[in-house]
Design an enzyme around this catalytic site. Sequence first.
Site, PDB file in Angstrom:
ATOM      1  N   GLN A 111       0.830  -1.156   0.054  1.00 11.78           N
ATOM      2  CA  GLN A 111       0.075  -0.115   0.024  1.00 11.78           C
ATOM      3  C   GLN A 111       0.776   1.208  -0.098  1.00 11.78           C
ATOM      4  O   GLN A 111       0.555   2.378  -0.174  1.00 11.78           O
ATOM      5  CB  GLN A 111      -0.836   0.114   1.217  1.00 11.78           C
TER       6      GLN A 111
ATOM      7  N   GLU B 221       0.187  -1.666   4.785  1.00  5.94           N
ATOM      8  CA  GLU B 221       0.588  -0.097   4.539  1.00  5.94           C
ATOM      9  C   GLU B 221       2.173   0.065   4.827  1.00  5.94           C
ATOM     10  O   GLU B 221       2.833   0.584   4.545  1.00  5.94           O
ATOM     11  CB  GLU B 221      -0.331   0.650   5.746  1.00  5.94           C
TER      12      GLU B 221
ATOM     13  N   ARG C  82      -5.341   7.540  16.824  1.00  3.20           N
ATOM     14  CA  ARG C  82      -6.553   7.475  16.196  1.00  3.20           C
ATOM     15  C   ARG C  82      -7.452   6.965  17.224  1.00  3.20           C
ATOM     16  O   ARG C  82      -8.894   7.408  17.168  1.00  3.20           O
ATOM     17  CB  ARG C  82      -6.747   6.873  14.859  1.00  3.20           C
TER      18      ARG C  82
ATOM     19  N   ARG D  71      -8.049  -1.656   8.677  1.00  3.05           N
ATOM     20  CA  ARG D  71      -9.109  -0.963   8.529  1.00  3.05           C
ATOM     21  C   ARG D  71      -9.927  -0.256   9.905  1.00  3.05           C
ATOM     22  O   ARG D  71     -10.316  -1.192  10.729  1.00  3.05           O
ATOM     23  CB  ARG D  71     -10.207  -1.971   7.783  1.00  3.05           C
TER      24      ARG D  71
ATOM     25  N   PHE E  61      -7.918   1.637  11.874  1.00  8.56           N
ATOM     26  CA  PHE E  61      -6.733   2.342  12.467  1.00  8.56           C
ATOM     27  C   PHE E  61      -6.846   2.491  13.908  1.00  8.56           C
ATOM     28  O   PHE E  61      -6.383   3.788  14.232  1.00  8.56           O
ATOM     29  CB  PHE E  61      -6.271   3.358  11.329  1.00  8.56           C
TER      30      PHE E  61
ATOM     31  N   THR F 150      -3.890  11.391  10.234  1.00 11.25           N
ATOM     32  CA  THR F 150      -4.087  12.317  11.567  1.00 11.25           C
ATOM     33  C   THR F 150      -2.362  12.940  11.285  1.00 11.25           C
ATOM     34  O   THR F 150      -2.374  14.006  12.129  1.00 11.25           O
ATOM     35  CB  THR F 150      -4.341  11.294  12.575  1.00 11.25           C
TER      36      THR F 150
ATOM     37  N   GLU G 106     -12.931   2.800   5.343  1.00 10.85           N
ATOM     38  CA  GLU G 106     -13.018   2.288   6.406  1.00 10.85           C
ATOM     39  C   GLU G 106     -14.048   2.212   7.465  1.00 10.85           C
ATOM     40  O   GLU G 106     -14.543   1.538   8.146  1.00 10.85           O
ATOM     41  CB  GLU G 106     -11.642   2.879   7.569  1.00 10.85           C
TER      42      GLU G 106
END
Length: 750
Positions: free
Chosen positions: A191, A226, A304, A336, A338, A433, A705
Amino acid sequence: MKNIDSYTHLRGESVYLDDIPVIRGTLYAAVFDSPIAHGELLSVDCSAAKDLPGVVRIITAADIPGENQIGGIIADEELLASTHVHFCGMPIALVLADTEEAARHAVKKIKADIRPLPVITDPREAQAKGELIIPPRTFILGDTTSAWAQCTHIIEGRADTNGQEHLYIETQGAYAVPQESGVIRIHSSTQGPTAVQRTAARVLNLSMHKIEVDTTRLGGGFGGKEDQATTWGVLCALGAHLTNRPVKYALHRMEDMRMTGKRHPYSSDFRIGLDKDLKILAYEATFYQNAGAAADLSPAVMERTLFHCTNAYFIPNVKATAYSCRTHLPPNTAFRGFGGPQGMFVIEAAIAKAAGQLGIPATAIQEKNLIRTGDEFPYGQIADSEAPACWQQADEQYHLSALQKEADAFNAANPLHKKGLAVMPICFGISFTKTLMNQARSLVHVYTDGSVGISTGAVEMGQGVNTKMLQVAAAVFSIRPDRIRINTTNTYRIANTSPTAASAAADLNGKATESACRQILERLKASAAADLGTEPSAITIADELVCINGVPSSLTWPQLVMNTYVKRISLSELAHYTPPGLHYNPATEKGHPFAYHVYGTAIVTVTVDCLRGIYDVDSVKVVHDFGRSMNELIDRGQCEGGIVQGIGWMTMEEIVYDKEGRLRSNALSTYKVPDIYSVPAEISIRPLQTDKDNLAIFRSKAVGEPPLMYGIGAYFALRNAVKAFNPGAVLPYDAPLTPEKVLMGLYQIH
Ligand code: MTE
Ligand code: HPA
Ligand code: MOS
């Protein structure tokens, strides 16, 4: 418009990593990974492996030309263990052989002498011992200390959520191919192509411009690629660099499950206070995040969790603290949501527990406290809220009280089957974020025949981002979709990309694409105006025809393109986009971190078989805030997939590590994911119709997400069903609520 990949998917022609034709001379890699979770690595004995037929080379930490370091946020993770191992599955040696079989056979002959050290798997234990990845962070709104005095009801408790295996259909993998002048091209199932490039450069001691990363598509990522695709990309690059031969590694499922991190398990404490009218006045939460053995993305995930700790509610006094706890599990990573889902589960547990103690339905508390436009999130951003609208529309369209009555009537009539219902509102912030990550570029070429090629930093992983990019260009140019081709994601065409994550890929890359296309369009319009003897402002293009004041001329798109080229005007553009207005101050924990929020409400109904503890999710009825969806088919697919993945996390997917940090649920026989039979009989998704100006691409809000979090409703619906059978059951707030736990709850005696 259908997903542009559907045709090749259906015919089996879509290219994934393992479909790339292999060049003669390619070596196959396999990793020897740590069999124990924590210890001092005294020696590695490769003598029995290195002379096996087909084995070409075995690489250990000492062979690394640059830094033995893959940590993205914090430099705390070695690529290959040098002096210590920190988790079961940590790579120690890389075998390169002429065949996959030879490589994997050789791995079995490697022996490591490891002096065992104490193993921690529990985040609370890690926190108590001071094993933290970063210092704790606290978000504060109002003043909880003084608010408790005003509360009529104060309820405390604990909530736990387990991890989740990504189970992308395509396992992790990479294929590195040496080019001239020491350049290495890495085909990576990632990703984050730039993360692979940057880390490969660091490990190989090369400049980034010597590493090309190319990604066609992924067979799913869900956050698992990711950061954690980097390991395999870099290992292959290292092998290619040291042998000057192509190196490929496509992990087997059990290697992948054992060696990669998962969704973070969390253990949390909460305290919630309500006034006599059920207004939540105060909320405190402490989150213990199980980060695993290295930082990976844990600090961002933890952040998050704090951002979403009040879900879709406004609470005037909040204090939430989070600890990122270092344990000896594989480093946990993006998944998904996060960290958001973990935070939301805790507030939902707090509300459910309060409702239980007050003898009222949770919905009474939920509805009363939904965040409204103008309310402040604990991090200082002011809400532009669709939460009440989603709830109301769900209530009106699905008749919430009638559904509850139906369930009650069913329960009264059926002694051995019980229905449970729960409502799950969601609120999810869209943007990375980390503010600086919110940037993207798009390179658009119009070719002289009128066809268009587009490259962005977005990675297609099934979520349909390529289709959306194509739609953007088709809409701006007003040309046929089949004239447009979305190219692979490649670090030579688009540099310094953020990963495709945070649900923000379509917005960021789409806005950059829109900008590039508009700039080319302006030049084309000027060219057309000159040819047609009018002003550029009079020119539009509609359905491939140039129009003057809205009236079609005979000038077609391909002719216009060719005419413009002949005038030596550029038909290419590289555009940059960054959303305006984002800022965040970590010192005060206040700012405006999100471009916007996505809202929604789900009503989840389940039926429990009270003899066996098994259950069905009957229906998930959703009103979802799509903004103005630019692709209803794709967005519906994202909702359905997210919901089922969320239900899996909450009800059946059970990651088990033993006390020694070994993964016991290490295959599909011991780790249950939703199959077609676990999909709810009904998933209804109705759009909240809004058409507000926002920062979403074409006002089509990010959808990747948020729907996962509707799945949390299944947990609370199941609890309610168990309570309908056994009102005295005291169930811990501990997800997943597996059939075994349901059965225990049904027959629990107090
Ligand atoms: N959908 C599919 N089919 N496959 C995936 O791997 N990943 C999810 C979501 N939907 C994923 C998916 C995750 S974790 C994210 S962050 C978003 O897609 C990323 O893509 P987007 O930014 O284009 O929405
Ligand atoms: N979401 C997803 N991935 C990320 C984020 C985020 O907010 N920040 C860094 N990587
Ligand atoms: Mo998604 S967890 O942001 O890759």
